[in-house]
Design a protein around this motif. Structure first.
Motif, mmCIF file in Angstrom:
data_model
loop_
_atom_site.group_PDB
_atom_site.id
_atom_site.type_symbol
_atom_site.label_atom_id
_atom_site.label_comp_id
_atom_site.label_asym_id
_atom_site.label_seq_id
_atom_site.Cartn_x
_atom_site.Cartn_y
_atom_site.Cartn_z
ATOM 1 N N THR A 133 -18.772 35.268 5.219
ATOM 2 C CA THR A 133 -19.265 35.781 3.939
ATOM 3 C C THR A 133 -20.588 36.537 4.070
ATOM 4 N N THR A 134 -21.035 36.767 5.302
ATOM 5 C CA THR A 134 -22.272 37.515 5.539
ATOM 6 C C THR A 134 -21.947 38.745 6.390
ATOM 7 N N LYS A 135 -22.430 39.906 5.950
ATOM 8 C CA LYS A 135 -22.139 41.171 6.645
ATOM 9 C C LYS A 135 -20.630 41.324 6.849
ATOM 10 N N SER A 136 -19.891 41.051 5.798
ATOM 11 C CA SER A 136 -18.436 40.961 5.886
ATOM 12 C C SER A 136 -17.771 42.321 6.022
ATOM 13 N N TRP A 137 -16.885 42.421 6.971
ATOM 14 C CA TRP A 137 -15.981 43.560 7.104
ATOM 15 C C TRP A 137 -14.817 43.112 7.965
ATOM 16 N N TRP A 138 -13.756 43.895 8.010
ATOM 17 C CA TRP A 138 -12.536 43.448 8.660
ATOM 18 C C TRP A 138 -12.723 43.132 10.138
ATOM 19 N N ASP A 139 -13.644 43.825 10.817
ATOM 20 C CA ASP A 139 -13.768 43.638 12.265
ATOM 21 C C ASP A 139 -14.206 42.229 12.637
ATOM 22 N N ASN A 172 -14.373 34.642 -3.157
ATOM 23 C CA ASN A 172 -14.756 35.572 -2.104
ATOM 24 C C ASN A 172 -13.510 36.131 -1.430
ATOM 25 N N MET A 173 -13.360 37.443 -1.490
ATOM 26 C CA MET A 173 -12.171 38.093 -0.972
ATOM 27 C C MET A 173 -11.970 37.852 0.527
ATOM 28 N N ARG A 177 -8.756 36.372 2.577
ATOM 29 C CA ARG A 177 -8.128 37.064 3.715
ATOM 30 C C ARG A 177 -8.070 36.143 4.941
ATOM 31 N N THR A 178 -9.127 35.380 5.171
ATOM 32 C CA THR A 178 -9.146 34.445 6.295
ATOM 33 C C THR A 178 -8.033 33.414 6.176
ATOM 34 N N ALA A 179 -7.829 32.901 4.957
ATOM 35 C CA ALA A 179 -6.747 31.930 4.751
ATOM 36 C C ALA A 179 -5.393 32.546 5.086
ATOM 37 N N LEU A 180 -5.223 33.824 4.779
ATOM 38 C CA LEU A 180 -3.971 34.518 5.090
ATOM 39 C C LEU A 180 -3.777 34.723 6.592
ATOM 40 N N LEU A 181 -4.887 34.942 7.306
ATOM 41 C CA LEU A 181 -4.794 35.365 8.708
ATOM 42 C C LEU A 181 -5.059 34.270 9.737
ATOM 43 N N HIS A 182 -5.456 33.094 9.315
ATOM 44 C CA HIS A 182 -5.915 32.107 10.304
ATOM 45 C C HIS A 182 -4.810 31.637 11.249
#
Length: 225
Positions: A133-139, A172-173, A177-182
């Motif tokens: 949740t800090t400096k968040s981006w897809w990478d 928090n989006m 996304r993390t829940a989808l990808l873990h």
């Protein structure tokens, strides 16, 4: 004050002083480690390349301009330096606070190599949430999701799944996304019921990164057939 109480007070003070000194030593070691990494990254900076990298990431972050293969090469020796669990968390948080994206990328390299997912589940998961949740981006989010969060949930199934159930509906989006990808690296261990349900929960969401995460999740389900 009795002699016994005075002795007890002195011993207590002595213990506090010892702990404070140990904490200070650990903090100094971690700070020194961060500075070593910073010097190596700055030494290999490429200003021209940094501009194109910054543009690719929509000008959200600063860059040294170091390619991933070069970063892994020049920082290889740092991956061998072991820290205890608490100092590992402190170390990556300090790296995360640095402006250049290569610091966060190396933090993930270090976590992947050195974070012990067996003990201290709550502290480790809280650290992952803070980083996501800090400096968040897809990478960074996708790497933390599939490598670190996925590893923690796999190691602590009951506790981890309970947190993923919270994150899939989180405001928090990036946590959604993390829940989808873990589970991306789980392969035959994938909990298909959970993944299908998570994808269904977010199926109508308009946010681009959630729709993309949903597609990745759906591909994971399909690849198992």
């Amino acid at each position: 004050m009795s002699k016994r109480r005075a002795t007890s007070s002195a011993e207590s003070k002595k213990k506090r002083t010892k702990v404070e000194k140990e904490d200070q030593t650990d903090s100094t070691e971690v700070t020194s480690f961060v500075e070593k990494v910073a010097r190596e990254l700055r030494k290999n900076a490429d200003r021209k390349r940094s501009q194109s990298m910054k543009k690719y990431m929509r000008d959200q972050f600063e860059f040294f301009g170091i390619s991933s293969p070069l970063r892994k090469s020049v920082c290889k020796e740092f991956l061998q330096q072991k820290l205890n669990s608490d100092d590992t968390r402190k170390f990556v948080v300090l790296l995360w606070a640095k402006p250049e994206r290569e610091f966060q990328q190396f933090a993930i390299d270090y976590l992947e190599k050195n974070m012990d997912t067996t003990p201290e589940f709550q502290a480790n998961m809280q650290c992952m949430e803070d980083l996501i949740t800090t400096k968040s981006w897809w990478d960074t989010v996708d790497a933390l999701a599939s490598k670190m969060v996925g590893g923690l949930v796999r190691q602590h199934r009951e506790l981890g799944k309970a947190i993923m159930e919270e994150w899939i509906c989180h405001e928090n989006m990036w946590l959604r996304r993390t829940a989808l990808l873990h589970q991306l690296s789980y392969k035959e261990e994938t909990d298909e019921e959970m993944l299908f349900r998570f994808c269904s929960l977010r199926a109508d969401e308009g946010e681009f990164f959630i729709r993309k995460g949903n597609r990745l999740g759906s591909q994971t389900i399909c690849s198992d057939f």
